[in-house]
Design a protein around this motif. Structure first.
Motif, PDB file in Angstrom:
ATOM      1  N   LYS A 213      34.154  51.435  36.406  1.00  0.00           N
ATOM      2  CA  LYS A 213      32.953  50.623  36.199  1.00  0.00           C
ATOM      3  C   LYS A 213      33.145  49.632  35.042  1.00  0.00           C
ATOM      4  N   GLN A 214      33.761  50.105  33.939  1.00  0.00           N
ATOM      5  CA  GLN A 214      34.003  49.240  32.776  1.00  0.00           C
ATOM      6  C   GLN A 214      34.868  48.037  33.128  1.00  0.00           C
ATOM      7  N   SER A 215      35.806  48.254  34.047  1.00  0.00           N
ATOM      8  CA  SER A 215      36.822  47.228  34.314  1.00  0.00           C
ATOM      9  C   SER A 215      36.661  46.554  35.676  1.00  0.00           C
ATOM     10  N   ASN A 216      35.500  46.703  36.286  1.00  0.00           N
ATOM     11  CA  ASN A 216      35.270  46.126  37.617  1.00  0.00           C
ATOM     12  C   ASN A 216      36.368  46.536  38.599  1.00  0.00           C
ATOM     13  N   GLY A 217      36.510  47.838  38.754  1.00  0.00           N
ATOM     14  CA  GLY A 217      37.510  48.360  39.689  1.00  0.00           C
ATOM     15  C   GLY A 217      38.934  48.164  39.209  1.00  0.00           C
ATOM     16  N   PHE A 218      39.136  48.234  37.894  1.00  0.00           N
ATOM     17  CA  PHE A 218      40.443  48.076  37.255  1.00  0.00           C
ATOM     18  C   PHE A 218      41.010  46.664  37.411  1.00  0.00           C
ATOM     19  N   SER A 219      40.135  45.690  37.652  1.00  0.00           N
ATOM     20  CA  SER A 219      40.600  44.304  37.760  1.00  0.00           C
ATOM     21  C   SER A 219      40.534  43.569  36.418  1.00  0.00           C
TER      22      SER A 219
ATOM     23  N   ARG B 270      48.223  46.393  27.545  1.00  0.00           N
ATOM     24  CA  ARG B 270      49.269  45.386  27.759  1.00  0.00           C
ATOM     25  C   ARG B 270      50.136  45.754  28.972  1.00  0.00           C
ATOM     26  N   GLU B 271      50.561  47.011  29.048  1.00  0.00           N
ATOM     27  CA  GLU B 271      51.383  47.451  30.175  1.00  0.00           C
ATOM     28  C   GLU B 271      50.583  47.458  31.481  1.00  0.00           C
ATOM     29  N   ALA B 272      49.318  47.835  31.398  1.00  0.00           N
ATOM     30  CA  ALA B 272      48.460  47.856  32.593  1.00  0.00           C
ATOM     31  C   ALA B 272      48.271  46.443  33.137  1.00  0.00           C
ATOM     32  N   GLU B 273      48.115  45.477  32.256  1.00  0.00           N
ATOM     33  CA  GLU B 273      47.981  44.070  32.676  1.00  0.00           C
ATOM     34  C   GLU B 273      49.212  43.624  33.460  1.00  0.00           C
ATOM     35  N   ARG B 274      50.385  44.050  33.006  1.00  0.00           N
ATOM     36  CA  ARG B 274      51.622  43.683  33.698  1.00  0.00           C
ATOM     37  C   ARG B 274      51.711  44.320  35.080  1.00  0.00           C
ATOM     38  N   MET B 275      51.010  45.435  35.269  1.00  0.00           N
ATOM     39  CA  MET B 275      51.119  46.194  36.517  1.00  0.00           C
ATOM     40  C   MET B 275      49.919  45.989  37.451  1.00  0.00           C
ATOM     41  N   LEU B 276      49.106  44.983  37.206  1.00  0.00           N
ATOM     42  CA  LEU B 276      47.904  44.786  38.016  1.00  0.00           C
ATOM     43  C   LEU B 276      48.196  44.572  39.497  1.00  0.00           C
ATOM     44  N   ALA B 277      49.379  44.095  39.830  1.00  0.00           N
ATOM     45  CA  ALA B 277      49.723  43.883  41.241  1.00  0.00           C
ATOM     46  C   ALA B 277      49.995  45.211  41.960  1.00  0.00           C
ATOM     47  N   VAL B 278      50.208  46.272  41.206  1.00  0.00           N
ATOM     48  CA  VAL B 278      50.475  47.595  41.770  1.00  0.00           C
ATOM     49  C   VAL B 278      49.137  48.262  42.084  1.00  0.00           C
ATOM     50  N   ASN B 279      49.067  48.914  43.235  1.00  0.00           N
ATOM     51  CA  ASN B 279      47.845  49.648  43.579  1.00  0.00           C
ATOM     52  C   ASN B 279      47.597  50.776  42.583  1.00  0.00           C
ATOM     53  N   PHE B 280      46.349  50.937  42.198  1.00  0.00           N
ATOM     54  CA  PHE B 280      45.966  52.017  41.300  1.00  0.00           C
ATOM     55  C   PHE B 280      45.920  53.302  42.111  1.00  0.00           C
ATOM     56  N   ASP B 281      46.697  54.305  41.722  1.00  0.00           N
ATOM     57  CA  ASP B 281      46.789  55.576  42.441  1.00  0.00           C
ATOM     58  C   ASP B 281      45.749  56.547  41.882  1.00  0.00           C
TER      59      ASP B 281
END
Length: 134
Positions: A41-47, A83-94
């Motif tokens: 919810k905080q991140s709009n679906g981790f986007s 920072r690392e999560a931003e780099r991995m945004l193209a990867v599906n969140f498991d």
């Protein structure tokens, strides 16, 4: 955000309490689902990763395992994880990995406490006195 659930080795897990692994896992699963939903919810679906509050170790566990980041929740700062999560945004969140990592950790610590408890109460147990292993 959520209260930091203490599932670390320093956590007070009493192996003598009457509980089952099923109950322990169910409770931990509910806790981590709540953390996951709050972060989503905080991140709009981790986007929008920058909106995440990752001050809690358990929040970092969810993000680190959900994106398969090569970070440790105990030593990584919130900013490093973001920072690392931003780099991995193209990867599906498991979602499954995000939630079960914390559940398995809590169960592992509980099982270790059971083994420690068994060891402590059986230190002077002599199997030959009971006809075992003769």
């Amino acid at each position: 955000m959520e209260e930091d659930l203490d599932f670390s080795q320093n956590s007070e897990i009493d192996a003598t309490e009457s509980t089952t692994l099923y109950k322990l896992a169910s409770d931990a699963m509910e806790d981590y689902i709540e953390i996951y939903l709050g972060l989503s919810k905080q991140s709009n679906g981790f986007s929008n990763i920058q909106n995440l509050d990752l001050t809690s170790r358990n929040s970092r566990i969810v993000v680190i395992h959900g994106l398969s980041l090569e970070l440790a929740p105990d030593t990584s700062t919130s900013e490093e994880v973001k920072r690392e999560a931003e780099r991995m945004l193209a990867v599906n969140f498991d979602t499954e990995s995000a939630i079960t990592a914390g559940v398995y950790e809590k169960m592992r610590f509980f099982a270790n406490s059971l083994v420690d408890n068994l060891f402590n109460i059986s230190i002077n147990f002599n199997t030959s006195a009971y006809g075992c292993f003769n």
